[in-house]
Design an enzyme around this catalytic site. Sequence first.
Site, PDB file in Angstrom:
ATOM      1  N   GLU A  49      19.742 -54.356  38.200  1.00 63.48           N
ATOM      2  CA  GLU A  49      20.790 -53.121  37.845  1.00 63.48           C
ATOM      3  C   GLU A  49      20.920 -52.413  39.348  1.00 63.48           C
ATOM      4  O   GLU A  49      20.279 -52.465  40.445  1.00 63.48           O
ATOM      5  CB  GLU A  49      21.213 -52.128  37.401  1.00 63.48           C
TER       6      GLU A  49
ATOM      7  N   LYS B  45      21.027 -49.377  42.349  1.00 66.41           N
ATOM      8  CA  LYS B  45      20.306 -48.356  42.042  1.00 66.41           C
ATOM      9  C   LYS B  45      21.728 -47.201  42.547  1.00 66.41           C
ATOM     10  O   LYS B  45      21.840 -47.606  44.122  1.00 66.41           O
ATOM     11  CB  LYS B  45      19.055 -48.164  42.926  1.00 66.41           C
TER      12      LYS B  45
ATOM     13  N   ARG C  43      16.657 -34.496  35.665  1.00 63.10           N
ATOM     14  CA  ARG C  43      14.811 -35.056  35.508  1.00 63.10           C
ATOM     15  C   ARG C  43      14.617 -34.238  35.814  1.00 63.10           C
ATOM     16  O   ARG C  43      13.234 -34.007  34.954  1.00 63.10           O
ATOM     17  CB  ARG C  43      14.886 -35.629  36.766  1.00 63.10           C
TER      18      ARG C  43
ATOM     19  N   GLU D  42      23.339 -42.712  35.346  1.00 56.20           N
ATOM     20  CA  GLU D  42      23.538 -41.866  36.127  1.00 56.20           C
ATOM     21  C   GLU D  42      24.987 -41.021  36.650  1.00 56.20           C
ATOM     22  O   GLU D  42      25.542 -42.125  35.927  1.00 56.20           O
ATOM     23  CB  GLU D  42      23.028 -42.409  37.546  1.00 56.20           C
TER      24      GLU D  42
ATOM     25  N   PHE E  98      22.982 -46.513  31.850  1.00 60.69           N
ATOM     26  CA  PHE E  98      21.966 -47.922  31.456  1.00 60.69           C
ATOM     27  C   PHE E  98      20.619 -48.184  30.379  1.00 60.69           C
ATOM     28  O   PHE E  98      19.874 -49.006  30.779  1.00 60.69           O
ATOM     29  CB  PHE E  98      20.824 -47.713  33.200  1.00 60.69           C
TER      30      PHE E  98
ATOM     31  N   ARG F 284       6.069 -43.126  35.931  1.00 60.59           N
ATOM     32  CA  ARG F 284       6.203 -43.897  36.416  1.00 60.59           C
ATOM     33  C   ARG F 284       4.866 -44.902  37.175  1.00 60.59           C
ATOM     34  O   ARG F 284       4.361 -45.133  37.583  1.00 60.59           O
ATOM     35  CB  ARG F 284       6.529 -43.513  37.972  1.00 60.59           C
TER      36      ARG F 284
ATOM     37  N   LYS G 213      12.007 -49.607  41.941  1.00 60.36           N
ATOM     38  CA  LYS G 213      13.521 -49.277  43.147  1.00 60.36           C
ATOM     39  C   LYS G 213      13.339 -50.029  44.385  1.00 60.36           C
ATOM     40  O   LYS G 213      12.304 -49.981  45.165  1.00 60.36           O
ATOM     41  CB  LYS G 213      13.666 -47.756  42.743  1.00 60.36           C
TER      42      LYS G 213
END
Length: 630
Positions: free
Chosen positions: A285, A287, A311, A340, A381, A486, A492
Site C-alpha cells: 500500500e 504510505k 495513535r 489514515e 486499510f 512493532r 515501511k
Amino acid sequence: MALFLQLAELADVLAATSSRLKKRAAIAEGITAVHAQSPEEAGLFALYLAGQTFPEADPRKLNAGGAVLSRIIASISHAADTAMTEAYRRHGDLGAATHDLFLDAGHNPPPTLTFTDLHDAFAQASIARTTVIRQIVLTDLLTRAIPVEAKYLIKLMLGDMRIGVKQSLVEEAIAVAAEASLSDVRNAVMLQADLACATEMAFAKTLREARMRLFHPLGFMLASPVETPEEAVERFAKIPVESDASTPPPTHVEPDPPSVSEDAYTVTAQEEISPEAIHIHAQIEDKYDGMRVQLHCGDPAQPGRVALYSRNREDVTESYPEIAEAFAHAESGAMILDGELLAWDVQQERALPFAVLSPRIGRKRVSNEVRTATPVVFMAFDVLYASDSLLLDLPLRERRNRLEAIAERLLAVTHSPLALPATADTGLFAHDNGAAQTGVQRLLLSPISLAYSAEDLDRAYNAARERGNEGVMIKAADSIYQPGRRGISWVKLKRQLGTLDVVITGAEYGHGKRSQFLSDYTFAIRAPEGDLLNVGKAYSGVTDAEIVKLTAWLKDHTLEDQGHFRTVEPGIVLEVAFNNVMRSSRHASGFALRFPRILRIRTDKPLEEIDTLERVEEIYQSQPDKPAEA
C-alpha cells in the site's frame, strides 16, 4: 480501605529495581496485599500504578497540567519561585521536586489517603466547571499527602510515573496475583479498556466474560522501517512459516511472551540465498503522509455516534467533523476501521502533505473556511471489528476481503458536504442529511497490490513517490493484527532525503535522567548573507557520554542564560537526518525539519561549511509531496 502509601512506597522500590522479574513479583505482591485489605480497591491500585487516572474507556480528563499543579505545590509548601525552579532542575521531574519541597517545608501529615479518596477527588476534578474549583479539589487532596505520596500523586496526575513500569508489566503481575492466564487478562483489558475492571474480573475468575465495547481505541499495529527493498525482503524471509497450512492462526495475545528481539529470528533454509532469489507474499500500500487514526461507528446502542482516535489514543473527532458527518449514517453494524486521515485535493483526487493537514490538528472549531481550504478524507486499510467479532486473529488477506465488502456497502452514504449551509434565521451551520448524497466522498479504500520480490517492491515504491506519497507499506499477507506491536510482518519503505550539516545555536535542559544536562539542541543553517537561521530542534541520536561533553562545552560558551534555555556560541556542528522539510514561520529560516534526529557530531567540519538556506530550499523543492504553493 487500603492506603495510597502502599503504592507510593512500592513505586520507590520499583524505580530502583532494574530486573523485570523482580518488578513483576513486587507488583503482584502489592496487588495481592491490597486485594486482601479491600478487594474493590485492588483494581485502582493496578490502574494508578500503570499511570492512569481514569480507565481508557472512560472519556473523563483530569485537566490538571503542570501550571495548575505548580500553583498548588507552591501554596502548600510556601516555596519561592527560585526554590521551585531549583528543585525541578535537580530532578527534571515535578513529582520528585514536590517531594523535596514538602520535606523542606516540614509538611508531613499522618498517612490517611486511600485509593477511594483519589478516585473520588479525580472524579470531582474532572467535572469541575472552573480551574479554581479544580484547583481547590486537588489542593485538598495534596494537602493530605506526605512527601512520598505527593511525589507519586503528581506523577500520576501528569500521566508519567517514571518507575520503569508499563501497563504490560502490570498485566503480567495481575495474572500472577490472581493465578489467571495472562492471555485472558490481556484480552479482557483490550476488550474492556479498563485495567481496574480487568483486575477485579481476574480475581473473580470472570475474565472470559469480557466483551468488546466500542468507543475506546485498541492499540495500533506498527511497522518497522527499512531503507531498501532488499532489506524488506530479508526481513520477510525471517518470518517463521507454519509447517501445516491448516493450522489456525495464533491468538493475538501470547500466554507469556518472551523478551525476544526481531533479530532473534533466524533464517534456516534461506540463509545462503541472495535477496534476489527470495520470494515473498506481501500486500503493498502507499504510505500516506497523514494522521493514523482508528474509526469507531455503527453502535446500535449509540445511533449516529462516530469517533476518531489518534495513535496516542486521543479522541480527535471534533477536529474533523466531516468524517463524523459522513459515517453517522453508516448502517453496516458496529465496526472499527484502521486508516489514515488525509488532507485531500478534491479536484486532483490525491493526498496532500502533512504540512497541509497539520494546522487542523487540535482545532476545536472547524469553520467552512477551514473545511474548504483543507478537505479531509479517511483512507481505510484495515478492519479490526465487525459483525460483533474481533478480527485481529484473521490473516491480513481475509481482513482485506471483509474491509472491501464493508466499503462496498458504505460508499453510498459516506459523503458529506465540502461546506455546511448556513441556516437562514441564525446564520449557524447545519448539516443537511440530503447533501450527504452529493458531497465529498469521505471514505476511501487504500489501493493494494501484491509483491513477490525486491523488484516488485522497488516498482511499487517509485510509483508511490510519483503519486506524491511517502513510500510504501509492506505487509505479510498472512499477518495477524497485533495491537501495540512493532514486528517484522509489517515494514515501511520511506524516501531517503539527504542529510544536513547544521550548527547548534541554543540548548535546553532535558527531562528525567537528562535533567542535569543540556540535551535538546536548536540548530541553524547559513543564509546567503552569512547569518545563521534556525531550522529545527533535536534531542535524539547522541549518546549519554556525548551529552555530558556537549553540556560542558555549551555551558562554557553560553551567550545568554535564560534558565532552562541557553543561547550559545555557534561552534558545534551536527549532521542531522529528517523525514521531510516544511515551510514554517516558526523558524527564521522559513523552514522546519520534520522529525529531525542527530546522526553524528561533525568535529571534522568547520562552521563555514555547514549547509545553506539554498540547500534546504533545494531539498524542499525536490519533494514530490510538498504542498502546492501560490
